[in-house]
Design a protein around this motif. Sequence first.
Motif, mmCIF file in Angstrom:
data_model
loop_
_atom_site.group_PDB
_atom_site.id
_atom_site.type_symbol
_atom_site.label_atom_id
_atom_site.label_comp_id
_atom_site.label_asym_id
_atom_site.label_seq_id
_atom_site.Cartn_x
_atom_site.Cartn_y
_atom_site.Cartn_z
ATOM 1 N N SER A 443 0.839 -1.215 0.000
ATOM 2 C CA SER A 443 0.000 0.000 0.000
ATOM 3 C C SER A 443 0.870 1.261 0.000
ATOM 4 C CB SER A 443 -0.914 -0.003 1.221
ATOM 5 O OG SER A 443 -1.779 -1.122 1.202
ATOM 6 N N TRP A 444 1.932 1.262 0.819
ATOM 7 C CA TRP A 444 2.828 2.417 0.842
ATOM 8 C C TRP A 444 3.516 2.608 -0.506
ATOM 9 C CZ3 TRP A 444 2.299 6.223 3.876
ATOM 10 C CH2 TRP A 444 1.937 6.069 5.205
ATOM 11 N N ALA A 445 3.949 1.515 -1.095
ATOM 12 C CA ALA A 445 4.580 1.611 -2.417
ATOM 13 C C ALA A 445 3.599 2.177 -3.431
ATOM 14 C CB ALA A 445 5.074 0.229 -2.859
ATOM 15 N N GLY A 446 2.364 1.702 -3.370
ATOM 16 C CA GLY A 446 1.331 2.210 -4.275
ATOM 17 C C GLY A 446 1.050 3.684 -4.048
ATOM 18 N N GLY A 447 1.090 4.103 -2.762
ATOM 19 C CA GLY A 447 0.842 5.506 -2.441
ATOM 20 C C GLY A 447 1.893 6.425 -3.034
ATOM 21 N N PHE A 448 3.159 6.059 -2.875
ATOM 22 C CA PHE A 448 4.245 6.906 -3.386
ATOM 23 C C PHE A 448 4.322 6.872 -4.914
ATOM 24 C CE2 PHE A 448 5.792 6.541 1.024
ATOM 25 C CZ PHE A 448 6.099 7.873 1.261
ATOM 26 N N ILE A 449 4.157 5.699 -5.499
ATOM 27 C CA ILE A 449 4.214 5.604 -6.961
ATOM 28 C C ILE A 449 3.035 6.333 -7.597
ATOM 29 C CG2 ILE A 449 4.077 4.004 -8.917
ATOM 30 C CD1 ILE A 449 5.554 1.947 -7.121
ATOM 31 N N GLY A 450 1.832 6.125 -7.026
ATOM 32 C CA GLY A 450 0.648 6.802 -7.547
ATOM 33 C C GLY A 450 0.764 8.313 -7.458
ATOM 34 N N ALA A 451 1.287 8.796 -6.325
ATOM 35 C CA ALA A 451 1.453 10.242 -6.150
ATOM 36 C C ALA A 451 2.477 10.794 -7.135
ATOM 37 C CB ALA A 451 1.883 10.555 -4.713
ATOM 38 N N ALA A 452 3.549 10.051 -7.373
ATOM 39 C CA ALA A 452 4.581 10.499 -8.311
ATOM 40 C C ALA A 452 4.015 10.620 -9.723
ATOM 41 C CB ALA A 452 5.757 9.529 -8.295
ATOM 42 N N ILE A 453 3.217 9.653 -10.124
ATOM 43 C CA ILE A 453 2.610 9.691 -11.462
ATOM 44 C C ILE A 453 1.682 10.897 -11.599
ATOM 45 C CG2 ILE A 453 1.001 8.507 -13.016
ATOM 46 C CD1 ILE A 453 2.142 5.857 -11.894
ATOM 47 N N ILE A 454 0.857 11.133 -10.561
ATOM 48 C CA ILE A 454 -0.083 12.257 -10.602
ATOM 49 C C ILE A 454 0.662 13.589 -10.611
ATOM 50 C CG2 ILE A 454 -1.879 13.456 -9.276
ATOM 51 C CD1 ILE A 454 -2.886 10.654 -8.444
ATOM 52 N N LEU A 455 1.772 13.673 -9.888
ATOM 53 C CA LEU A 455 2.573 14.904 -9.896
ATOM 54 C C LEU A 455 3.143 15.191 -11.286
ATOM 55 C CD1 LEU A 455 4.628 14.992 -6.572
ATOM 56 C CD2 LEU A 455 2.975 16.683 -7.379
ATOM 57 N N ALA A 461 0.318 19.331 -17.175
ATOM 58 C CA ALA A 461 -0.884 20.143 -17.405
ATOM 59 C C ALA A 461 -0.657 21.597 -17.004
ATOM 60 C CB ALA A 461 -2.056 19.559 -16.612
ATOM 61 N N ALA A 462 0.113 21.820 -15.926
ATOM 62 C CA ALA A 462 0.359 23.179 -15.445
ATOM 63 C C ALA A 462 1.148 23.994 -16.467
ATOM 64 C CB ALA A 462 1.103 23.133 -14.115
ATOM 65 N N LYS A 463 2.185 23.380 -17.060
ATOM 66 C CA LYS A 463 2.978 24.082 -18.069
ATOM 67 C C LYS A 463 2.134 24.429 -19.290
ATOM 68 C CE LYS A 463 7.379 22.042 -16.646
ATOM 69 N NZ LYS A 463 8.485 21.111 -16.998
ATOM 70 N N LYS A 464 1.251 23.514 -19.678
ATOM 71 C CA LYS A 464 0.368 23.760 -20.807
ATOM 72 C C LYS A 464 -0.612 24.885 -20.487
ATOM 73 C CE LYS A 464 -2.940 21.428 -23.875
ATOM 74 N NZ LYS A 464 -3.638 20.145 -24.159
ATOM 75 N N ALA A 465 -1.174 24.874 -19.265
ATOM 76 C CA ALA A 465 -2.132 25.908 -18.859
ATOM 77 C C ALA A 465 -1.465 27.277 -18.818
ATOM 78 C CB ALA A 465 -2.718 25.566 -17.489
#
Length: 483
Positions: A443-455, A461-465
């Motif tokens: 679960s911790w691995a999933g939390g950090f990997i998932g957060a990294a992907i979303i970041l 998206a921020a650079k495009k905006a």
Amino acid sequence: MYTFLAGIALLIIGYFTYGKFIEKLFGVKDERPTPAYVNSDGVDYIPMSTPKNSLIQLLNIAGTGPVFGPIMGALYGPAAFIWIVVGCIFAGAVHDYLTGMISIRNRGAHLPELASKFLGKVMKHVVNGFAVLLLLLVGTVFVSTPASLLHLLTDGSVALWIFIVVIFAYYIIATLLPVDKVIGRLYPYFGALLLISALGVGIGLVATNAPIPELSFQNFHPEGAAILPLLFFTISCGALSGFHATQTPIISRTTKREKEGRKIFYGMMIAEGIIAMIWAAAAMSMFNGYNGLNEILAAGGPGAIVSESSTILLGAIGGTLAVLGVVVLPITSGDTAFRSARMIIADYLNIAQKKFSSRMWIALPLFAISVVLTQIDFNLLWRYFNWANQSTAVIALFVGSMYLYIARKNYFVSLIPGTFMLVMVITYIMSQPIGFNLPMNISWAGGFIGAAIILVLFFKAAKKARANNIPLEIDVSDWKKAS
């Protein structure tokens, strides 16, 4: 006692220092007309005074969260004080302020509309469904908890279902009538009752020199009480709560000037943090340690803690008033939860809300669904609410980060707490029985990997905006047309 008093002092200092910093960073435009005037409709867009808006905001966001959450969080020991203070100053109050002020700049828009504008159109549909679900859960939970407290207060002489019917009837009235007819008139009195009851308990703790545990390396939290990630979901209101992002647009539509925003949005979150500190301290100190607290919670839930501690500290009459102050909290968040749900659905479907019939046909199905939800186990509803609540907070913090990034301002003030909670949200749903029930290491691995992907996706998206110069606010001349 020193840890408790120092925590409250830090919260107050945080308002005058970090709150001022966030206000300056955002950049108040006090000469800019607010939605209360530009979109005045006599229903949801109505100018109201700062004291009235502040009390309404406090009652809107509070619910039972800053009472029941810290009482449950007291099982984690003095570590709960750290999360309340740090979370409130650097996460919760920033979340509330940015959500409220960005909404003011965009004609009082709710979170789904803001997410659509700053995070992409797909997010409008995702967040709209998420927000309505959260508000339905809040509304339903905040029918059950005050009804149970009132049932306890009458020693069971009045049937529980009677209180449920009365509360639902009030919710329907408050949801359908203009904001200044019920909410605007009753909330100042409710607010006074809430503040007096919380201060009464706090003063009682100090006056009786209650044995509140001190923070230390040896006494950080009870042995065997795993803090991560559960503490951040047990205590949400009072530290960081996505529910607030659904409530601040109600007041962004009644705020007269942008300069009032720090008092209303940042300040009332600090006030909620103080309330949370008081109830966490009461729960830690009055029941012979964590084992005694656990026993009472198992027997009667947080309501029993509220009733017993209030009576011990304030006597029969004062205790009854304190319990009534706590009863007010969920009721004054439940009504605005349904009101927010109506407004969000109306905005999504582009249905004007000036006509009573238009409000009624949106609101009544919401109440019908809520009645069905009351038949589901409360503890199960509360767990899903906790996860949905903090997930919404993450979305709101990322909206604030995108706004600040496009404006070329310090977006880390919201991105850091947003990313932290994103890891916790993913880890929580992967590890808990209400989610995937996976081992903690996975679960911790999933939390950090998932957060990294979303970041990575966020910065793309921020650079495009920023390159496309997405407007940060709706031009005042276009507000009428946009509405």
